[in-house]
Design a protein around this motif. Sequence first.
Motif, PDB file in Angstrom:
ATOM      1  N   LEU A  69       0.684  -1.418  -0.103  1.00  0.00           N
ATOM      2  CA  LEU A  69      -0.068  -0.034   0.062  1.00  0.00           C
ATOM      3  C   LEU A  69       0.998   1.249   0.095  1.00  0.00           C
ATOM      4  N   VAL A  70       2.176   1.239   0.471  1.00  0.00           N
ATOM      5  CA  VAL A  70       2.968   2.294   0.557  1.00  0.00           C
ATOM      6  C   VAL A  70       2.907   3.324  -0.872  1.00  0.00           C
ATOM      7  N   PRO A  71       3.139   2.803  -2.069  1.00  0.00           N
ATOM      8  CA  PRO A  71       3.081   3.593  -3.326  1.00  0.00           C
ATOM      9  C   PRO A  71       1.727   4.204  -3.399  1.00  0.00           C
ATOM     10  N   PHE A  72       0.617   3.426  -3.103  1.00  0.00           N
ATOM     11  CA  PHE A  72      -0.718   4.362  -3.096  1.00  0.00           C
ATOM     12  C   PHE A  72      -0.818   5.321  -2.129  1.00  0.00           C
ATOM     13  N   VAL A  73      -0.430   5.099  -0.911  1.00  0.00           N
ATOM     14  CA  VAL A  73      -0.261   5.959   0.038  1.00  0.00           C
ATOM     15  C   VAL A  73       0.375   7.451  -0.296  1.00  0.00           C
ATOM     16  N   VAL A  74       1.443   7.149  -0.734  1.00  0.00           N
ATOM     17  CA  VAL A  74       2.610   8.177  -1.357  1.00  0.00           C
ATOM     18  C   VAL A  74       1.565   9.183  -2.730  1.00  0.00           C
ATOM     19  N   ILE A  75       1.158   8.224  -3.537  1.00  0.00           N
ATOM     20  CA  ILE A  75       0.577   9.138  -4.448  1.00  0.00           C
ATOM     21  C   ILE A  75      -0.712   9.768  -4.023  1.00  0.00           C
ATOM     22  N   LEU A  76      -1.573   9.340  -3.134  1.00  0.00           N
ATOM     23  CA  LEU A  76      -2.658  10.031  -2.519  1.00  0.00           C
ATOM     24  C   LEU A  76      -2.307  11.218  -1.793  1.00  0.00           C
TER      25      LEU A  76
END
Length: 191
Positions: A69-76
């Motif tokens: 989930l880390v890339p999604f959290v960063v993108i958001l």
Amino acid sequence: MISLTSPVRTWAHGWPAGVKLAGLCLATMLLFAIQDMAIQVAALLLVALLYCLPGRVFLRSGLTHLRVLVPFVVILLVWHSVTDDLVLGITVILRMVTAVALANLVTMTTRLTELMDVVRRLLSPLRRAGISTAPLEIAMPLLIRFAPVLIERAELMFQSWRARSVRRQNWRIVLPMMLLALDDADRVGEA
């Protein structure tokens, strides 16, 4: 293929799969119905407590599954910072992480056969209506089992890229990943 079920036996392993899935659906609907960030934080902390209760090994295993989930959290975070709506972004991230962590908790404490028995029972009205549910009953466990394998392969490809090049990974890694996924699908289809 690997199993997502935790080797650490917890209190939730004995619960029926249908109850866990119904609870997951209800909790997810509540998470998306509630707008208050304080309640979202409290829900995430409650889920974190559920991960901590069985011990360090269970917690480490759960967090390992959640690191995707880390890339999604960063993108958001970046997107909502740019659009100047960081409060909404944090609320969305809290919802997403909590919902995925709950789903991960269900898969870690439930055997895949139990989950598929519930799905099979839920699909029985379609079978009575003459619709074949066999492709869906085969595809779902394959997706659940192969997703972590594909993620692991992607990480290996990124490591290979870093070992061979000083440049950052880019879109060129997508084609080899697709070919690996298609090759795996072909071998599973033959089996």
